[in-house]
Design an enzyme around this catalytic site. Structure first.
Site, PDB file in Angstrom:
ATOM      1  CD  GLU A  68      41.632  33.888  41.433  1.00 21.95           C
ATOM      2  OE1 GLU A  68      41.041  34.696  40.690  1.00 21.95           O
ATOM      3  OE2 GLU A  68      42.870  33.858  41.545  1.00 21.95           O
ATOM      4  CG  HIS A  81      40.387  38.170  41.508  1.00 20.59           C
ATOM      5  ND1 HIS A  81      41.462  37.364  41.208  1.00 20.59           N
ATOM      6  CD2 HIS A  81      40.928  39.324  41.959  1.00 20.59           C
ATOM      7  CE1 HIS A  81      42.579  37.997  41.471  1.00 20.59           C
ATOM      8  NE2 HIS A  81      42.287  39.197  41.919  1.00 20.59           N
ATOM      9  CG  ASP A 122      40.769  36.343  37.632  1.00 20.35           C
ATOM     10  OD1 ASP A 122      40.556  37.339  38.370  1.00 20.35           O
ATOM     11  OD2 ASP A 122      41.135  35.240  38.087  1.00 20.35           O
ATOM     12  CG  ASP A 143      43.058  39.412  49.580  1.00 19.78           C
ATOM     13  OD1 ASP A 143      43.645  40.397  50.045  1.00 19.78           O
ATOM     14  OD2 ASP A 143      42.724  39.325  48.383  1.00 19.78           O
TER      15      ASP A 143
HETATM   16  C1  GLP Z   1      45.230  40.586  44.098  1.00 23.25           C
HETATM   17  C2  GLP Z   1      44.392  40.977  45.306  1.00 23.25           C
HETATM   18  C3  GLP Z   1      43.189  41.772  44.905  1.00 23.25           C
HETATM   19  C4  GLP Z   1      43.581  42.887  43.975  1.00 23.25           C
HETATM   20  C5  GLP Z   1      44.237  42.324  42.749  1.00 23.25           C
HETATM   21  C6  GLP Z   1      44.651  43.386  41.746  1.00 23.25           C
HETATM   22  O1  GLP Z   1      44.713  39.516  43.434  1.00 23.25           O
HETATM   23  N1  GLP Z   1      43.979  39.850  46.051  1.00 23.25           N
HETATM   24  O2  GLP Z   1      42.558  42.271  46.070  1.00 23.25           O
HETATM   25  O3  GLP Z   1      42.453  43.650  43.628  1.00 23.25           O
HETATM   26  O4  GLP Z   1      45.406  41.634  43.162  1.00 23.25           O
HETATM   27  O5  GLP Z   1      45.908  43.879  42.070  1.00 23.25           O
HETATM   28  P1  GLP Z   1      46.519  45.202  41.465  1.00 23.25           P
HETATM   29  O6  GLP Z   1      45.821  46.321  42.151  1.00 23.25           O
HETATM   30  O7  GLP Z   1      47.972  45.155  41.819  1.00 23.25           O
HETATM   31  O8  GLP Z   1      46.265  45.168  40.013  1.00 23.25           O
END
Ligand code: GLP
Length: 260
Positions: A143, A138, A136, A67
Site C-alpha cells: 500500500e 499498489h 491506489d 499475497d
Molecule cells: C488486490 C491484490 C493485487 C491486485 C489488486 C487489483 O489488491 N492484492 O495483487 O493487483 O487487488 O485487483 P483486480 O485485478 O481485481 O483489480
C-alpha cells in the site's frame, strides 16, 4: 518499462500468456510469480487452454504467489489459496509441493515471512512475476507508503483497497484488514515482470506508475527501476498515459516487435 496497449482484454491476456509460455519453453523448470485479482484471470484461462492443447507443461514449474489475506481459512471463497486453486492450479499439472502461497493463518507471521523469502531464494529466484495494480497504485498489497525495499511481511490494507475488494465479500465488514504480501524489494528481484491492467478504473494508477515519479506513494512506480518490466494494458487502462503515441511508435519500429 516497456508499454504495450491492446484493443481488448482478451488480446492482452493472450499475449501475456504467450510471454509465460516463452519463459517455460526456454526454461521448463522456471519459477513463476503469480498474482490474484480479476486482472490476471484471462491469462490463467489462456494458460489452461494452452496446457489442455498440449502446448505447455507445468510439471517442473514452481510458483510463488504475491499475497494472501490474513485470517481467512484456505477454504474461504475469497482466500487467494482458493482463488488460485479454482482458477488455475486445479487445471494444470504443477506438483502441489511446488506451489507456494503466503499463509494467512500461521501463528508466527514473522517466521513465516522470513521462510517465504528464503524459499524463493532456495528455488533459484523468480523468473517471471505477474502483477496487477490496485486503484491506489499498489502492487501485491504494498500500500502507499510501503518501503520500495520492503520484503515479505504483514501489511495493513488501505481503506481504498478494502473498499475496492468489498465487492467480493457478503458484507463490507468481512473484508480482512491485514494481508501477508511480498515486499516491493522482493518483487523487484524477479528477473522479468509483467504488469497487467485493464479498465478505466486503473487509468490513473497506471499513468502514475508508468509516467509519474518513482514514489512509495505509488508502489507500482518502483517498476520503473526494474530492468525488464513490460506493462500490458488495454485501451481503457492506458487512456490517461500522456506518452501513448510514443509507446506505439516504439513498438511499431522495434525490430521483430509484435504489432499491437
Ligand atoms: C488486490 C491484490 C493485487 C491486485 C489488486 C487489483 O489488491 N492484492 O495483487 O493487483 O487487488 O485487483 P483486480 O485485478 O481485481 O483489480
Amino acid at each position: 518499462m516497456e508499454v504495450f496497449v491492446y484493443k481488448q482484454y482478451e488480446e492482452m491476456s493472450k499475449t501475456a500468456a504467450e510471454e509465460v509460455a516463452d519463459v517455460l519453453n526456454a526454461k521448463p523448470n522456471a519459477v513463476l510469480g503469480m498474482a490474484t485479482g480479476s486482472t490476471p484471470l484471462g491469462v490463467y484461462l489462456e494458460l489452461v487452454r494452452m496446457h489442455q492443447r498440449g502446448e505447455i507443461d507445468f510439471s517442473h514449474v514452481t510458483t510463488f504467489n504475491l499475497d494472501e489475506y490474513v485470517g481467512l481459512p484456505i477454504t474461504h471463497a475469497q482466500s487467494y489459496h482458493r482463488f488460485m486453486h479454482e482458477n488455475f492450479f486445479r487445471h494444470v499439472n504443477i506438483p502441489p509441493q511446488n506451489i507456494h502461497i503466503p499463509s494467512g493463518t500461521t501463528t508466527n507471521y514473522r517466521a513465516f515471512c522470513d521462510w517465504y523469502e528464503r524459499r524463493i531464494v532456495d528455488c533459484g529466484g523468480i523468473d517471471l512475476q505477474i502483477v496487477g495494480i490496485g486503484s491506489d497504485g499498489h502492487i501485491a498489497f504494498n500500500e502507499p507508503g510501503s518501503s520500495l525495499r520492503s520484503r515479505t511481511r504483514l501489511k495493513t490494507l488501505a481503506k481504498q483497497t478494502i473498499d475496492d475488494n468489498a465487492r467480493f465479500f457478503d458484507r463490507p465488514e468481512d473484508v480482512p484488514i491485514y494481508a501477508i504480501t511480498m515486499g516491493v524489494g522482493t518483487i523487484m528481484e524477479a528477473r522479468q515482470i509483467l504488469m497487467l491492467a485493464n479498465g478505466v478504473k486503473k487509468a490513473d494508477a497506471v499513468a502514475a506508475a508508468v509516467e509519474g515519479p518513482v514514489t512509495a506513494m505509488i508502489t507500482a512506480s518502483a517498476l520503473q527501476m526494474h530492468p525488464n518490466t513490460k506493462a500490458f494494458l488495454d485501451e481503457a487502462a492506458a487512456s490517461k498515459l500522456k506518452m501513448r503515441e510514443y509507446y506505439d511508435w516504439i513498438q511499431f519500429h522495434k525490430p521483430g516487435a509484435p504489432r499491437v
